[in-house]
Structures are given as C-alpha cells and as structure tokens.
Design a protein around this motif. Structure first.
Motif, PDB file in Angstrom:
ATOM      1  N   HIS A 135       0.833  -1.214   0.000  1.00  0.00           N
ATOM      2  CA  HIS A 135       0.000   0.000   0.000  1.00  0.00           C
ATOM      3  C   HIS A 135       0.865   1.260   0.000  1.00  0.00           C
ATOM      4  O   HIS A 135       1.874   1.334   0.707  1.00  0.00           O
ATOM      5  CB  HIS A 135      -0.907   0.034   1.232  1.00  0.00           C
ATOM      6  CG  HIS A 135      -1.875  -1.093   1.276  1.00  0.00           C
ATOM      7  ND1 HIS A 135      -3.101  -1.050   0.663  1.00  0.00           N
ATOM      8  CD2 HIS A 135      -1.785  -2.317   1.855  1.00  0.00           C
ATOM      9  CE1 HIS A 135      -3.730  -2.194   0.858  1.00  0.00           C
ATOM     10  NE2 HIS A 135      -2.954  -2.979   1.583  1.00  0.00           N
ATOM     11  N   PHE A 148      -3.356   3.891  -2.879  1.00  0.00           N
ATOM     12  CA  PHE A 148      -2.972   2.975  -3.947  1.00  0.00           C
ATOM     13  C   PHE A 148      -2.681   1.594  -3.371  1.00  0.00           C
ATOM     14  O   PHE A 148      -2.244   1.473  -2.227  1.00  0.00           O
ATOM     15  CB  PHE A 148      -1.696   3.472  -4.651  1.00  0.00           C
ATOM     16  CG  PHE A 148      -1.820   4.842  -5.244  1.00  0.00           C
ATOM     17  CD1 PHE A 148      -2.206   5.012  -6.558  1.00  0.00           C
ATOM     18  CD2 PHE A 148      -1.546   5.974  -4.485  1.00  0.00           C
ATOM     19  CE1 PHE A 148      -2.314   6.275  -7.117  1.00  0.00           C
ATOM     20  CE2 PHE A 148      -1.644   7.244  -5.027  1.00  0.00           C
ATOM     21  CZ  PHE A 148      -2.033   7.395  -6.354  1.00  0.00           C
ATOM     22  N   TYR A 155       1.338   0.450  -8.770  1.00  0.00           N
ATOM     23  CA  TYR A 155       0.252   0.928  -7.926  1.00  0.00           C
ATOM     24  C   TYR A 155      -0.963   1.321  -8.757  1.00  0.00           C
ATOM     25  O   TYR A 155      -0.839   2.014  -9.768  1.00  0.00           O
ATOM     26  CB  TYR A 155       0.702   2.131  -7.074  1.00  0.00           C
ATOM     27  CG  TYR A 155       1.606   1.732  -5.932  1.00  0.00           C
ATOM     28  CD1 TYR A 155       1.188   0.816  -4.977  1.00  0.00           C
ATOM     29  CD2 TYR A 155       2.881   2.261  -5.820  1.00  0.00           C
ATOM     30  CE1 TYR A 155       2.013   0.439  -3.939  1.00  0.00           C
ATOM     31  CE2 TYR A 155       3.715   1.897  -4.776  1.00  0.00           C
ATOM     32  CZ  TYR A 155       3.275   0.986  -3.837  1.00  0.00           C
ATOM     33  OH  TYR A 155       4.093   0.611  -2.813  1.00  0.00           O
ATOM     34  N   GLU A 157      -4.756   3.139  -8.225  1.00  0.00           N
ATOM     35  CA  GLU A 157      -5.509   3.961  -7.278  1.00  0.00           C
ATOM     36  C   GLU A 157      -6.769   3.215  -6.854  1.00  0.00           C
ATOM     37  O   GLU A 157      -7.518   2.725  -7.690  1.00  0.00           O
ATOM     38  CB  GLU A 157      -5.877   5.299  -7.906  1.00  0.00           C
ATOM     39  CG  GLU A 157      -6.530   6.256  -6.917  1.00  0.00           C
ATOM     40  CD  GLU A 157      -6.825   7.621  -7.511  1.00  0.00           C
ATOM     41  OE1 GLU A 157      -7.883   8.166  -7.155  1.00  0.00           O
ATOM     42  OE2 GLU A 157      -6.014   8.126  -8.308  1.00  0.00           O
TER      43      GLU A 157
END
Length: 175
Positions: A135, A148, A155, A157
């Motif tokens: 994360h 994210f 990553y 969103e």
C-alpha cells in the motif's frame, strides 16, 4: 548555519546515512543508488498531517506498528533508503531498528510539500512498488489522500478522500 559533513569518497550506504543523521539532526537524509539526498526540516503543516495520520493509524488497529519518518530500505543492498512520512509494518519491529526492510512494510505514506512534489508523486511510488510494498498513500497539499494498492508490480488507485474525512472513519482494509 553551516553544517560540515564528513562524507566518504564512495557510494554511501544506509549505515553511512545513519552516522550522518546522528551528526546533523536538522536534516533528514535519504539514499538513492548510494547518492545522498538531503531533505530540509519538514514544515509544521507537513509534520501536523503526518502526525494526525500516524496517530489515527495507531489508534485504529496498528499500535506498535506505525512509525513517523522511519528509515526504509527499498532494495536488498545497502545503497537505497527512503524515509516515508508514515509507515505501517506487517508486524512488530524492534524500537532500535533504524532501517526497516521493505518486505516488513505494509504501508508507506508521503505528505507532498514544496520541494518534494516529483519525488513523492513519481520516484518514491516507483521505488516502493519495486520493493513490493502493498500500500502507498499520498497526501496532496490540498489535503486529498490518494490511496494505492500494488497490482501486478505497479500501484493502482483504489481511493481518494479528504484527509479529514478519512480520519473521521475506520482504516480502509490494509491486510
């Protein structure tokens, strides 16, 4: 004020950075490919946002696992280390640990401020993703928190909230 640092004539390691930080408490130091990155003291607003986020995480399921401005090794070598504004570890890490290995980190959060925009928006997320940190949260200057999650090595969103609204609720799923 002038600070003179004794920097060795070679790529630096996280151990060198630890010694530099002990000699100069006014600055924060990070390391990229053995190159020293000097960060000026964080503004009061920056510290306030990081503190609010950190205390909220500590009080909502992550006591003993949340740290502010902790060292994070982003590679297996000793040539790369970042200092996220807030980090949550996967489990207990001894208090005397200076550089936490990325595999022990569940969340890295950055507060974007003047002078750190590109680093916090582009470079650090790439490093954290490459290191496998599940994360990444970024707090923008307007107080928006972008959340994210690591998906296939990058990553994606998964959420966007005003900081005040995020802190008024429960912690989104991190495990």
């Amino acid at each position: 004020m002038t600070v003179t640092l004794n920097v060795p004539p070679r790529p630096l390691t996280v151990h060198d950075v630890t010694a530099l930080a002990e000699a100069d408490e006014l600055h924060c130091f990070e390391l990229t490919e053995g190159n020293l990155v000097v960060i000026p003291p964080r503004t009061l607003g920056h510290q306030h946002s990081a503190s609010r986020l950190g205390v909220w995480l500590m009080n909502h399921g992550f006591p003993g696992r949340t740290g502010l401005f902790v060292g994070l090794k982003t590679t297996d070598d000793d040539l790369n280390g970042r200092v996220p504004d807030v980090a949550v570890t996967k489990g207990y890490v001894p208090g005397e640990t200076v550089w936490i290995p990325a595999e022990n980190v569940l969340l890295a959060a950055e507060i974007v401020s003047a002078g750190s925009e590109r680093t916090d928006r582009w470079f650090k997320p790439l490093e954290y993703a490459a290191a496998g940190i599940e994360h990444f949260w970024r707090v923008e200057p307007d107080g928006t928190v972008l959340r994210f999650r690591l998906v296939d090595g990058a990553y994606a969103e998964i959420g966007k909230d005003p900081l005040d609204a995020l802190l008024a609720g429960e912690v989104p799923d991190l495990d």
